[in-house]
Design a protein around this motif. Structure first.
Motif, PDB file in Angstrom:
ATOM      1  N   CYS A  35       0.910  -1.669  -0.209  1.00 50.48           N
ATOM      2  CA  CYS A  35      -0.102   0.036  -0.455  1.00 50.48           C
ATOM      3  C   CYS A  35       1.007   1.293   0.347  1.00 50.48           C
ATOM      4  CB  CYS A  35      -0.984  -0.079   1.365  1.00 50.48           C
ATOM      5  SG  CYS A  35      -2.451  -1.138   0.928  1.00 50.48           S
ATOM      6  N   LEU A  36       1.616   1.227   0.604  1.00 48.67           N
ATOM      7  CA  LEU A  36       2.862   1.978   0.783  1.00 48.67           C
ATOM      8  C   LEU A  36       3.026   2.042  -0.210  1.00 48.67           C
ATOM      9  CD1 LEU A  36       4.423   1.875   4.430  1.00 48.67           C
ATOM     10  CD2 LEU A  36       3.380   4.218   3.313  1.00 48.67           C
ATOM     11  N   GLU A  37       3.803   1.798  -1.355  1.00 46.14           N
ATOM     12  CA  GLU A  37       4.993   1.925  -2.624  1.00 46.14           C
ATOM     13  C   GLU A  37       3.394   2.033  -4.199  1.00 46.14           C
ATOM     14  OE1 GLU A  37       7.088  -1.247  -6.005  1.00 46.14           O
ATOM     15  OE2 GLU A  37       7.370  -1.806  -3.123  1.00 46.14           O
ATOM     16  N   THR A  38       2.457   1.556  -3.419  1.00 48.44           N
ATOM     17  CA  THR A  38       1.401   2.289  -4.241  1.00 48.44           C
ATOM     18  C   THR A  38       0.527   3.238  -3.834  1.00 48.44           C
ATOM     19  OG1 THR A  38      -0.227   0.759  -3.776  1.00 48.44           O
ATOM     20  CG2 THR A  38       1.352  -0.167  -5.747  1.00 48.44           C
ATOM     21  N   GLY A  39       0.727   4.407  -2.299  1.00 49.45           N
ATOM     22  CA  GLY A  39       0.154   4.759  -2.593  1.00 49.45           C
ATOM     23  C   GLY A  39      -1.607   4.908  -1.781  1.00 49.45           C
ATOM     24  N   VAL A  40      -2.453   3.820  -1.401  1.00 54.74           N
ATOM     25  CA  VAL A  40      -3.614   3.797  -1.563  1.00 54.74           C
ATOM     26  C   VAL A  40      -3.610   2.809   0.468  1.00 54.74           C
ATOM     27  CG1 VAL A  40      -5.238   1.195  -1.865  1.00 54.74           C
ATOM     28  CG2 VAL A  40      -2.984   2.511  -3.773  1.00 54.74           C
ATOM     29  N   TRP A  88       2.210  -0.403  14.656  1.00 60.85           N
ATOM     30  CA  TRP A  88       2.646   1.366  14.833  1.00 60.85           C
ATOM     31  C   TRP A  88       3.538   1.937  14.222  1.00 60.85           C
ATOM     32  CZ3 TRP A  88       0.855  -0.215  21.009  1.00 60.85           C
ATOM     33  CH2 TRP A  88      -0.479  -0.116  20.849  1.00 60.85           C
ATOM     34  N   ALA A  89       4.737   1.058  14.225  1.00 60.63           N
ATOM     35  CA  ALA A  89       6.045   1.552  13.550  1.00 60.63           C
ATOM     36  C   ALA A  89       5.902   2.075  12.188  1.00 60.63           C
ATOM     37  CB  ALA A  89       6.563   0.762  13.401  1.00 60.63           C
ATOM     38  N   TYR A  90       5.002   1.818  12.048  1.00 64.15           N
ATOM     39  CA  TYR A  90       4.662   2.203   9.996  1.00 64.15           C
ATOM     40  C   TYR A  90       3.718   3.800  10.402  1.00 64.15           C
ATOM     41  CZ  TYR A  90       5.271  -2.075   7.932  1.00 64.15           C
ATOM     42  OH  TYR A  90       6.082  -2.956   7.308  1.00 64.15           O
ATOM     43  N   HIS A  91       3.662   4.310  11.358  1.00 65.47           N
ATOM     44  CA  HIS A  91       2.918   5.254  11.370  1.00 65.47           C
ATOM     45  C   HIS A  91       3.591   6.535  10.909  1.00 65.47           C
ATOM     46  CE1 HIS A  91       0.158   8.347  12.632  1.00 65.47           C
ATOM     47  NE2 HIS A  91       1.161   9.483  13.404  1.00 65.47           N
ATOM     48  N   ASP A  92       4.713   6.802  11.182  1.00 63.12           N
ATOM     49  CA  ASP A  92       5.186   7.772  10.126  1.00 63.12           C
ATOM     50  C   ASP A  92       5.583   7.519   8.290  1.00 63.12           C
ATOM     51  OD1 ASP A  92       5.721   9.133  12.438  1.00 63.12           O
ATOM     52  OD2 ASP A  92       8.003   8.712  13.503  1.00 63.12           O
ATOM     53  N   ARG A  93       5.931   6.237   8.190  1.00 64.60           N
ATOM     54  CA  ARG A  93       5.420   6.620   6.504  1.00 64.60           C
ATOM     55  C   ARG A  93       4.419   6.474   6.209  1.00 64.60           C
ATOM     56  NH1 ARG A  93       8.089   0.911   6.499  1.00 64.60           N
ATOM     57  NH2 ARG A  93       7.802   0.666   3.576  1.00 64.60           N
ATOM     58  N   PHE A  94       3.166   6.280   6.803  1.00 66.12           N
ATOM     59  CA  PHE A  94       1.946   6.230   6.223  1.00 66.12           C
ATOM     60  C   PHE A  94       1.715   7.932   6.305  1.00 66.12           C
ATOM     61  CE2 PHE A  94       1.132   1.900   6.068  1.00 66.12           C
ATOM     62  CZ  PHE A  94       0.347   1.558   5.356  1.00 66.12           C
ATOM     63  N   LYS A  95       2.098   8.841   7.917  1.00 69.18           N
ATOM     64  CA  LYS A  95       2.083   9.621   7.972  1.00 69.18           C
ATOM     65  C   LYS A  95       2.741  10.905   6.406  1.00 69.18           C
ATOM     66  CE  LYS A  95       2.174  13.615  10.978  1.00 69.18           C
ATOM     67  NZ  LYS A  95       2.532  13.975  12.600  1.00 69.18           N
ATOM     68  N   ALA A  96       3.647  10.444   6.571  1.00 65.71           N
ATOM     69  CA  ALA A  96       4.766  11.270   5.381  1.00 65.71           C
ATOM     70  C   ALA A  96       4.141  11.043   4.245  1.00 65.71           C
ATOM     71  CB  ALA A  96       6.270  10.302   5.726  1.00 65.71           C
ATOM     72  N   ALA A  97       3.246   9.779   3.763  1.00 66.16           N
ATOM     73  CA  ALA A  97       2.684   9.449   2.861  1.00 66.16           C
ATOM     74  C   ALA A  97       1.446  10.141   2.295  1.00 66.16           C
ATOM     75  CB  ALA A  97       2.767   8.625   2.440  1.00 66.16           C
ATOM     76  N   ALA A  98       0.606  10.768   3.343  1.00 65.46           N
ATOM     77  CA  ALA A  98      -0.841  11.320   3.548  1.00 65.46           C
ATOM     78  C   ALA A  98      -1.610  10.280   3.217  1.00 65.46           C
ATOM     79  CB  ALA A  98      -0.702  12.144   2.371  1.00 65.46           C
ATOM     80  N   THR A 117     -15.533   7.303   2.632  1.00 64.33           N
ATOM     81  CA  THR A 117     -16.785   8.765   3.298  1.00 64.33           C
ATOM     82  C   THR A 117     -16.635   9.552   3.763  1.00 64.33           C
ATOM     83  OG1 THR A 117     -17.670   7.485   4.738  1.00 64.33           O
ATOM     84  CG2 THR A 117     -19.333   7.141   3.334  1.00 64.33           C
ATOM     85  N   GLY A 118     -14.958   9.630   3.869  1.00 59.92           N
ATOM     86  CA  GLY A 118     -14.251  10.637   4.361  1.00 59.92           C
ATOM     87  C   GLY A 118     -15.118  10.728   6.417  1.00 59.92           C
ATOM     88  N   LYS A 119     -15.490  10.145   6.712  1.00 56.86           N
ATOM     89  CA  LYS A 119     -16.340  10.498   7.724  1.00 56.86           C
ATOM     90  C   LYS A 119     -15.003  10.147   9.353  1.00 56.86           C
ATOM     91  CE  LYS A 119     -21.470   9.461   6.943  1.00 56.86           C
ATOM     92  NZ  LYS A 119     -22.015   8.425   7.254  1.00 56.86           N
ATOM     93  N   TRP A 120     -14.199   8.936   8.430  1.00 55.95           N
ATOM     94  CA  TRP A 120     -12.917   8.822   9.602  1.00 55.95           C
ATOM     95  C   TRP A 120     -11.376   9.326   8.410  1.00 55.95           C
ATOM     96  CZ3 TRP A 120     -13.273   3.651  12.356  1.00 55.95           C
ATOM     97  CH2 TRP A 120     -14.437   3.517  13.682  1.00 55.95           C
ATOM     98  N   ALA A 121     -11.183   9.998   8.727  1.00 55.37           N
ATOM     99  CA  ALA A 121      -9.779  10.437   8.096  1.00 55.37           C
ATOM    100  C   ALA A 121      -8.517  10.897   8.926  1.00 55.37           C
ATOM    101  CB  ALA A 121     -10.051  11.850   6.933  1.00 55.37           C
ATOM    102  N   GLY A 122      -7.493  10.939   8.668  1.00 56.75           N
ATOM    103  CA  GLY A 122      -6.120  10.687   9.483  1.00 56.75           C
ATOM    104  C   GLY A 122      -5.123  10.411   8.314  1.00 56.75           C
ATOM    105  N   ASP A 123      -4.100  11.047   8.842  1.00 51.68           N
ATOM    106  CA  ASP A 123      -2.544  10.511   8.152  1.00 51.68           C
ATOM    107  C   ASP A 123      -1.929  10.019   9.148  1.00 51.68           C
ATOM    108  OD1 ASP A 123      -3.540  11.448   5.815  1.00 51.68           O
ATOM    109  OD2 ASP A 123      -2.431  13.365   6.050  1.00 51.68           O
ATOM    110  N   GLY A 124      -1.687   8.089   8.672  1.00 54.32           N
ATOM    111  CA  GLY A 124       0.239   7.914   9.763  1.00 54.32           C
ATOM    112  C   GLY A 124      -1.769   6.174  10.262  1.00 54.32           C
TER     113      GLY A 124
END
Length: 401
Positions: free
Chosen positions: A96-101, A123-133, A360-367
């Motif tokens: 998912c990180l490699e494909t931006g999904v 949890w160690a993936y948090h910063d990578r998902f956050k950086a990728a939005a 639907t965007g009811k839950w959203a966040g980077d990380g």
């Protein structure tokens, strides 16, 4: 509104895509992929027959990150829903990180060679998902999942603070088999035979597996023996619920199940380390899985109900208060709707609802997030609408044990 790629064609995957097809205004395009495509095709035929919706199918080995990346790029989903084995979580997150999904699963990662249920790998993936939005939503099943949302719903609407949480999981169903598990046998037995742990006053207390038993009267099921276990939502609730002093998880087991399990343990069939057999290595538990009934085949014969809920104690307006929130799900009703028994249903429906929250965007966040980190209300509304209605009541006092 969105395109999803669902990986995993067991009972949970079947329920999830059936329910997605019933909510086509949210899930416009659905692709179901698994190691064995014929299983996906069979589910697709059932979805078409029950809902009139056509879903696509694909074959994928989720251990193969480049192949998973290629499939994601081919499908072009807005969200990857991981309903495969917990061993594969990190591989699918990498894809998912490699494909931006965005990413969603129902169970935390665990290594194949050790029954260790912890969130720290993910949890160690948090910063990578956050950086990728990107968003990664962990544990969108029932427990973990709904039980975490139940807890935050009580914190939002019924209690000013929560001091203790007890999660009670009862399966009162009877599938007519001498011994069978209601979800993946390998994962189920690893979970049940692991040492029990619960959170108390900032520490984790470990006890032998199945050594602590209590009796509880479950609504619409009756009195059952339940056993203290470890479950991953305890770890995330201890982290995210301010002021929590104790968190425990209880699950019911019948005497016949425990007798069979003890015999299998005694003869070494629950081992997860490889042994030599006729010149090749095999893992006894994986062999046992191959000879036990396939959980997805149990729906037609299973009768009875599940009852899963949360009892929380805390303070409200300066006074102590105990609140119980729970859901009852009927095995036969679940089978009539989706062709699967209630254990798969109670996990697959929340997987669909969590996916809907993200699309639907009811839950959203980077990380990387756990369920209790989001507003419980829209999720709770969909539970009532999508076949898992809940009830809540105040108890006279906390549990006596």
């Amino acid at each position: 509104m969105g395109k999803v790629l669902v990986i995993g064609a067991g009972g949970v995957g079947s329920v999830a895509v059936h329910k997605m097809a019933m909510n086509a205004e949210i899930f416009e395009v659905i692709t179901l992929a698994s190691r064995r495509r014929f299983k996906c095709d069979a589910i697709a035929e059932s979805v078409k027959a029950r809902t009139g919706v056509t879903i696509a199918t694909a074959e994928i080995d989720a251990d193969d990150v480049p192949a998973t990346v290629a499939l994601i790029r081919e499908v072009g989903p807005d969200l990857v829903v991981n309903l495969a084995l917990p061993y594969q979580d990190l591989n699918i997150m990498d894809a998912c990180l490699e494909t931006g999904v965005d990413y969603l699963d129902t169970a935390n990662y665990e290594p194949r060679d050790q029954a260790k249920f912890e969130y720290h790998w993910q949890w160690a993936y948090h910063d990578r998902f956050k950086a990728a939005a990107l968003t990664a939503l962990l544990g969108s099943g029932f427990d973990p999942g709904v039980t975490s949302v139940f807890s935050t719903y009580l914190a939002k609407h019924h209690l000013d603070s929560i001091e203790t949480i007890d999660i009670l999981d009862c399966n009162g169903g009877d599938h007519g088999q001498h011994f069978a598990t209601n979800f993946n046998p390998e994962i189920n037995i690893r979970e049940v035979t692991a040492p029990a742990r619960h959170y108390e006053n900032g520490e984790w207390i470990e006890t032998p597996a199945l050594s602590t038993k209590q009796r509880f009267d479950f609504a619409e099921v009756g009195e059952k023996n339940m056993y203290l276990m470890y479950h991953e939502e305890l770890e995330s609730l201890a982290k995210h619920i301010p002021g929590l002093k104790r968190a425990r998880f209880w699950m019911t087991f019948g005497d016949a199940y425990l007798t069979h399990l003890e015999v299998l343990q005694n003869v070494g069939m629950t081992r997860i380390d490889p042994v030599m057999y006729e010149g090749r290595e095999i893992v006894p538990l994986q062999f046992l899985k191959a000879v036990l009934p396939e959980p997805s085949s149990l729906g037609e014969t299973t009768k009875g109900k599940t009852n899963i809920g949360v009892i929380a104690t805390g303070m409200k307006d300066g006074q102590p208060k105990t609140v119980y929130i729970w859901n009852v799900c009927d095995h036969e009703d679940a089978y009539a709707e989706t062709g699967n028994q209630a254990v798969s249903y109670t996990t697959g429906v929340p997987a669909m609802i969590g996916s809907a929250m993200l699309l639907t965007g009811k839950w959203a966040g980077d990380g990387v997030f756990n369920m209790e980190q989001f507003d419980p209300d829209p999720f709770m509304d969909m539970l009532n609408e999508q076949g898992l209605p809940w009830q809540v009541k105040e108890l006279d006092g906390p549990l006596a044990f």
